[in-house]
Motif scaffolding. Structure first.
Motif, PDB file in Angstrom:
ATOM      1  N   GLY A  92      14.992  78.182  -5.167  1.00 19.29           N
ATOM      2  CA  GLY A  92      13.325  78.081  -5.941  1.00 19.29           C
ATOM      3  C   GLY A  92      12.657  77.340  -5.264  1.00 19.29           C
ATOM      4  O   GLY A  92      11.226  77.741  -5.292  1.00 19.29           O
ATOM      5  N   GLU A  93      12.882  76.442  -4.259  1.00 13.97           N
ATOM      6  CA  GLU A  93      12.239  75.746  -3.421  1.00 13.97           C
ATOM      7  C   GLU A  93      11.335  76.604  -2.396  1.00 13.97           C
ATOM      8  O   GLU A  93      10.183  76.295  -1.799  1.00 13.97           O
ATOM      9  N   ARG A  94      11.801  77.889  -2.126  1.00 20.93           N
ATOM     10  CA  ARG A  94      11.250  78.972  -1.207  1.00 20.93           C
ATOM     11  C   ARG A  94      10.136  79.698  -1.926  1.00 20.93           C
ATOM     12  O   ARG A  94       9.585  80.406  -1.194  1.00 20.93           O
ATOM     13  N   LEU A  95      10.186  79.639  -3.361  1.00 30.99           N
ATOM     14  CA  LEU A  95       9.025  80.427  -3.797  1.00 30.99           C
ATOM     15  C   LEU A  95       7.712  79.995  -3.282  1.00 30.99           C
ATOM     16  O   LEU A  95       7.587  78.542  -3.343  1.00 30.99           O
ATOM     17  N   GLY A  96       6.849  80.778  -3.203  1.00 30.28           N
ATOM     18  CA  GLY A  96       5.546  80.613  -2.767  1.00 30.28           C
ATOM     19  C   GLY A  96       5.473  80.493  -1.131  1.00 30.28           C
ATOM     20  O   GLY A  96       4.294  79.909  -0.613  1.00 30.28           O
ATOM     21  N   ARG A  97       6.667  80.308  -0.533  1.00 28.00           N
ATOM     22  CA  ARG A  97       6.604  80.064   0.712  1.00 28.00           C
ATOM     23  C   ARG A  97       7.479  81.142   1.586  1.00 28.00           C
ATOM     24  O   ARG A  97       8.407  81.277   2.092  1.00 28.00           O
ATOM     25  N   GLY A  98       6.958  82.532   1.189  1.00 32.20           N
ATOM     26  CA  GLY A  98       7.814  83.717   1.604  1.00 32.20           C
ATOM     27  C   GLY A  98       8.507  84.199   0.617  1.00 32.20           C
ATOM     28  O   GLY A  98       8.752  85.395   0.688  1.00 32.20           O
ATOM     29  N   LEU A  99       9.301  83.812  -0.336  1.00 28.01           N
ATOM     30  CA  LEU A  99       9.844  84.249  -1.369  1.00 28.01           C
ATOM     31  C   LEU A  99       8.981  84.288  -2.619  1.00 28.01           C
ATOM     32  O   LEU A  99       8.380  83.340  -3.241  1.00 28.01           O
ATOM     33  N   GLU A 100       8.934  85.659  -3.049  1.00 29.52           N
ATOM     34  CA  GLU A 100       8.042  85.839  -4.191  1.00 29.52           C
ATOM     35  C   GLU A 100       8.812  85.743  -5.541  1.00 29.52           C
ATOM     36  O   GLU A 100       8.089  85.712  -6.627  1.00 29.52           O
ATOM     37  N   GLU A 101       9.975  86.135  -5.460  1.00 31.14           N
ATOM     38  CA  GLU A 101      10.790  86.258  -6.754  1.00 31.14           C
ATOM     39  C   GLU A 101      12.281  85.898  -6.698  1.00 31.14           C
ATOM     40  O   GLU A 101      12.661  86.381  -5.631  1.00 31.14           O
ATOM     41  N   LEU A 102      12.753  85.302  -7.673  1.00 30.62           N
ATOM     42  CA  LEU A 102      14.094  84.924  -7.698  1.00 30.62           C
ATOM     43  C   LEU A 102      14.590  85.123  -9.110  1.00 30.62           C
ATOM     44  O   LEU A 102      14.084  84.638 -10.151  1.00 30.62           O
TER      45      LEU A 102
END
Length: 310
Positions: free
Chosen positions: A67-77
């Motif tokens: 979840g820490e990657r959301l907004g940093r390349g990851l758009e959806e988990l």
């Protein structure tokens, strides 16, 4: 690969992993390290699936790290679950960054549910769905349509989803792995079901897309969007953008083929360069289409869905 690739990586954490030696499983850190490799290559969506992902030890910690990657390349988990542990974890996974869950639910009849799952109880699943709703998670029900088993429940399932404000996706059974029942006996072509639901509920095609194989319909009088996944009656391979990563680090390029590479050992042995080279090889050889044929006596692959990820 482009900077905005739509590959959806699935970390399949099957219930079978509980019986594997821990040395055979990727550690949580290795899973996150692989996620970082995929995100750097353009992956924007990650789905945790199985089997049942919520049986993995420290799964909430893993979801938090991803979840820490959301907004940093990851758009959806997102998460696909059988719902049996959802009541326990719904609030925690929502806090960790998950906004949407898919719940596998082929019937709301307790007797049929016990037969289909071979041991499961329906009540904890329904409780999990309620808990997910209270936690603010969007919910989609995945229902495999089975002739002679739950085909008489599809309309009622749609009405229930509408009341509960859950979306519904209907799925054709796929010839994967050895199962007890003969698939050809229970295969239900969804084009027949779609025609019936279009007439009954005045469904019309929707322009909505989620990046997956489902094609959606909606109606003015329904809050629920209805998706159809039709691997046999309408091959969806031309739009496939997924790879699947198992709990042991095997990566499959196609649900219906055995084409794969082993990333766990590559990560431990050679790090990111060796992993990237294997991914290049996998993607270059990704099959153009599956070869699912319900009339064949043997499955398309021996690997069951719970191993690959649904």
């Amino acid at each position: 690969m482009t900077d905005r690739c739509d590959f959806r990586c699935r970390y399949c954490m099957s219930e079978k992993m509980q019986f594997l030696p821990r040395k055979d499983l990727m550690t949580l850190k290795e899973i996150v390290d692989l996620a970082d490799v995929f995100i750097a290559r353009g992956v924007t969506r990650i789905r945790l699936t199985g089997g049942e992902p919520l049986v993995r030890r420290d799964v909430v910690k893993l979801i938090g790290w991803l979840g820490e990657r959301l907004g940093r390349g990851l758009e959806e988990l997102t998460l696909t679950t059988n719902g049996s542990h959802l009541a326990q974890y719904a609030t925690q996974i929502a806090d960790a960054g998950v906004r949407r869950v898919n719940v596998s639910l082929d019937t709301r009849d307790p007797v049929k549910f016990r037969h289909l799952t071979r041991r499961g109880e329906l009540a904890p699943v329904l409780a999990g769905i309620e808990a997910a709703k209270r936690a603010g998670l969007a919910i989609k029900i995945n229902m495999v349509a089975l002739s002679g088993i739950n085909d008489d429940e599809i309309s009622d399932m749609l009405r229930w989803c509408d009341r509960e404000e859950n979306d519904l996706t209907l799925i054709e059974t796929m010839p994967l792995g050895a199962i007890d029942d003969d698939r050809s006996d229970h295969f239900l072509p969804l084009d027949e079901v779609r025609r019936r639901l279009v007439e009954e509920f005045a469904l019309v095609p929707s322009l909505a897309r989620t990046g997956g194989p489902a094609r959606y319909y909606e109606a003015a009088g329904l809050s629920t969007r209805v998706g159809f996944i039709t691997p046999l009656t309408n091959n969806f391979c031309d739009g496939c953008n997924r790879i699947r990563v198992t709990a042991t680090g095997t990566v499959f390029g196609c649900l219906g083929h055995d084409q794969s590479v082993e990333l766990r050992d590559a990560l431990r042995r050679g790090g990111v360069p060796e992993v990237s080279a294997l991914l290049d090889r996998l993607l270059a050889g990704k099959p153009r289409r599956h070869d699912f044929r319900i009339e064949h006596a043997s499955p398309a692959v021996d690997r069951h869905m719970s191993v690959t990820g649904g």
